[in-house]
Design an enzyme around this catalytic site. Structure first.
Site, short mmCIF file in Angstrom:
data_model
loop_
_atom_site.label_atom_id
_atom_site.label_comp_id
_atom_site.label_asym_id
_atom_site.label_seq_id
_atom_site.Cartn_x
_atom_site.Cartn_y
_atom_site.Cartn_z
N CYS A 1 0.81 -1.22 0.00
CA CYS A 1 0.00 0.00 0.00
C CYS A 1 0.84 1.27 0.00
O CYS A 1 0.51 2.25 -0.67
CB CYS A 1 -0.96 0.01 1.19
SG CYS A 1 -0.15 0.15 2.82
N ASP B 1 -8.11 3.52 -3.32
CA ASP B 1 -7.16 2.62 -2.67
C ASP B 1 -6.72 1.54 -3.66
O ASP B 1 -7.43 0.58 -3.89
CB ASP B 1 -7.80 1.99 -1.43
CG ASP B 1 -6.83 1.14 -0.63
OD1 ASP B 1 -5.68 0.96 -1.08
OD2 ASP B 1 -7.22 0.66 0.46
N HIS C 1 -1.90 1.20 7.10
CA HIS C 1 -2.35 1.18 5.70
C HIS C 1 -2.49 2.61 5.19
O HIS C 1 -3.04 3.47 5.88
CB HIS C 1 -3.68 0.44 5.59
CG HIS C 1 -4.18 0.30 4.18
ND1 HIS C 1 -3.51 -0.41 3.21
CD2 HIS C 1 -5.28 0.80 3.57
CE1 HIS C 1 -4.19 -0.34 2.07
NE2 HIS C 1 -5.26 0.40 2.26
#
Length: 290
Positions: A68, A122, A107
């Protein structure tokens, strides 16, 4: 760094002169189908740098993937370059085996404002919980996508992402997923607030996740890629290929255990990844990624 070189990497040939939702969605979908979610660097003696130019070089020029803090950091640069109003946010991922969210932010995700609406973007969660479209930041509304039905629920300024799952059809029952996971209808994914973040706030966590003995990313080698109709994932030696909504509102899940000598070829053919160093697969954690 060159935006046109990035577009070649993700095979994007559309327009990008107008920072609207359609362009955002198109670029996003090209990214998640071209750039794997992977932590292979940890398992071939490399470190994952929290540095935008290093991430660009790895993903765009070396045709690797990332986790991420790499995927979404690169997407942040892309969207900012194209004129989008984009902000870094931090989330705590839900761990179903512990029935709890992470203690610390672990994250990175993005918020994009378009007119009077905000969207969560995302491109760095991977596996079967990867959204396929930007999600409008609105509480309590189902947002159906090909992978399943996603929704946000907001409580006292904290936003929770959930995914309603389909049942799964696994032809090879000897390699089926755990019953608890199979019977799960709704999976919590992560929680976050709208507090803007700076990339430096993720530096300590970036180091921790690739070095702590109990980190999921240390105990599992992971490589997943979204496809036109599902996902494929290599976790340890287990190759899983999923087709969403294959029939009767069920996802088809095909699983195969690979031999060591199949790894290099599989990474190249299924994920378009060629590693510079020797890869040592691992899967000693019981945590389920599906």
């Amino acid at each position: 760094m060159d935006i046109k070189e990035y577009f070649i990497r993700i095979s994007y040939q559309g327009s990008y002169d107008k920072p609207d939702l359609a362009t955002l969605t198109d670029i996003f979908q090209h990214h998640i189908r071209a750039v794997p979610f992977e932590n292979l660097s940890i398992h071939c003696g490399e470190s994952i740098e929290l540095n935008l130019e290093a991430t660009y070089n790895k993903i765009v020029r070396k045709k690797r993937g990332g986790w991420c803090m790499e995927n979404n950091h690169l997407l942040f640069w892309v969207l900012e370059t194209l004129g989008y109003n984009v902000t870094l946010l931090g989330a705590k991922v839900y761990i179903p085996e512990y029935e709890a969210y992470a203690d610390d932010i672990d994250h990175l995700l993005l918020k994009v404002v378009l007119g009077d609406k905000s969207y969560i973007v995302d491109g760095g969660f991977g596996m079967a919980y990867q959204m396929w479209q930007p999600m409008e930041l609105i509480s309590g509304t189902d947002q159906p996508q090909t992978p399943g039905v996603f929704r946000f629920v907001e409580e006292s300024g904290v936003w929770y992402l959930e995914k309603v799952k389909r049942k799964q059809w696994v032809p090879n029952q000897s390699l089926s997923i755990p019953r608890k996971v199979e019977e799960e209808v709704c999976r919590r994914v992560y929680l976050f607030t709208l507090q803007p973040r700076d990339i430096e706030e993720f530096r300590a966590r970036n180091t921790h996740l690739q070095t702590a003995p109990d980190s999921l990313f240390v105990t599992k080698s992971i490589c997943s890629l979204q496809t036109s109709d599902g996902i494929r994932a290599l976790v340890g030696w287990k190759l899983t290929e999923m087709k969403y909504n294959y029939k009767d509102n069920m996802d088809l899940v095909e699983i195969r255990i690979l031999a060591d000598e199949e790894m290099e070829k599989t990474l190249k053919e299924k994920f378009n990844i060629t590693l510079d160093k020797k890869f040592v697969p691992i899967n000693v954690s019981r945590l389920s990624l599906f």
